[in-house]
Design a protein around this motif. Structure first.
Motif, PDB file in Angstrom:
ATOM      1  N   TYR A 196       0.837  -1.201   0.000  1.00 20.67           N
ATOM      2  CA  TYR A 196       0.000   0.000   0.000  1.00 20.67           C
ATOM      3  C   TYR A 196       0.876   1.257   0.000  1.00 20.67           C
ATOM      4  O   TYR A 196       0.639   2.188  -0.775  1.00 20.67           O
ATOM      5  CB  TYR A 196      -0.936  -0.012   1.208  1.00 20.67           C
ATOM      6  N   TYR A 200       2.502   1.853  -3.383  1.00 22.12           N
ATOM      7  CA  TYR A 200       1.602   2.388  -4.411  1.00 22.12           C
ATOM      8  C   TYR A 200       1.146   3.817  -4.130  1.00 22.12           C
ATOM      9  O   TYR A 200       0.896   4.585  -5.057  1.00 22.12           O
ATOM     10  CB  TYR A 200       0.383   1.491  -4.580  1.00 22.12           C
ATOM     11  N   THR A 201       1.018   4.178  -2.858  1.00 19.57           N
ATOM     12  CA  THR A 201       0.544   5.524  -2.531  1.00 19.57           C
ATOM     13  C   THR A 201       1.670   6.529  -2.367  1.00 19.57           C
ATOM     14  O   THR A 201       1.409   7.736  -2.291  1.00 19.57           O
ATOM     15  CB  THR A 201      -0.283   5.505  -1.226  1.00 19.57           C
TER      16      THR A 201
END
Length: 119
Positions: free
Chosen positions: A27, A30-31
């Motif tokens: 996560y 990707y962020t």
């Protein structure tokens, strides 16, 4: 206490991500966020949770609320279903004592709801 709550919230978030086939590390990749940035977003909510929990724990002590072994096992099963995990996996994340305290707080919250007078 606030830092512990933030960590707990991150663990909950990680468990939710894992139930969807991802994890916290992926996560963040990707962020573009790092753990510090995620913790900062959780801090205000963590502070509020801690304050509410302290009040509910005091109510639980005052009202002598008890939690049975059956209550704990049912909650482990409920969490396992919610996170698409086994009961043993959930037990690795959440200790029996911690879960028992959570159940006691939930019972205190229900007691407050049941006795609240809306004006």
């Amino acid at each position: 206490m606030y830092d512990n709550e933030v960590r707990d919230m991150l663990n909950e978030f990680d468990m939710r991500l894992r139930s969807q086939g991802m994890d916290l590390q992926t996560y963040m990749k990707y962020t573009g966020m790092d753990q510090g940035a995620i913790e900062a977003t959780y801090k205000p909510q963590a502070e509020k949770r801690v304050k509410i929990r302290l009040v509910l724990e005091a109510i639980g002590r005052q009202e002598k609320i008890e939690v049975s072994d059956e209550d704990v096992e049912k909650e482990y099963e409920k969490l396992a279903d919610a996170y698409k995990a086994t009961v043993d996996e959930v037990k690795n994340y959440i200790s029996n004592d911690a879960l028992s305290q959570d159940i006691k707080v939930e019972k205190a919250m229900q007691l407050v709801r049941d006795n609240a007078v809306v004006k």
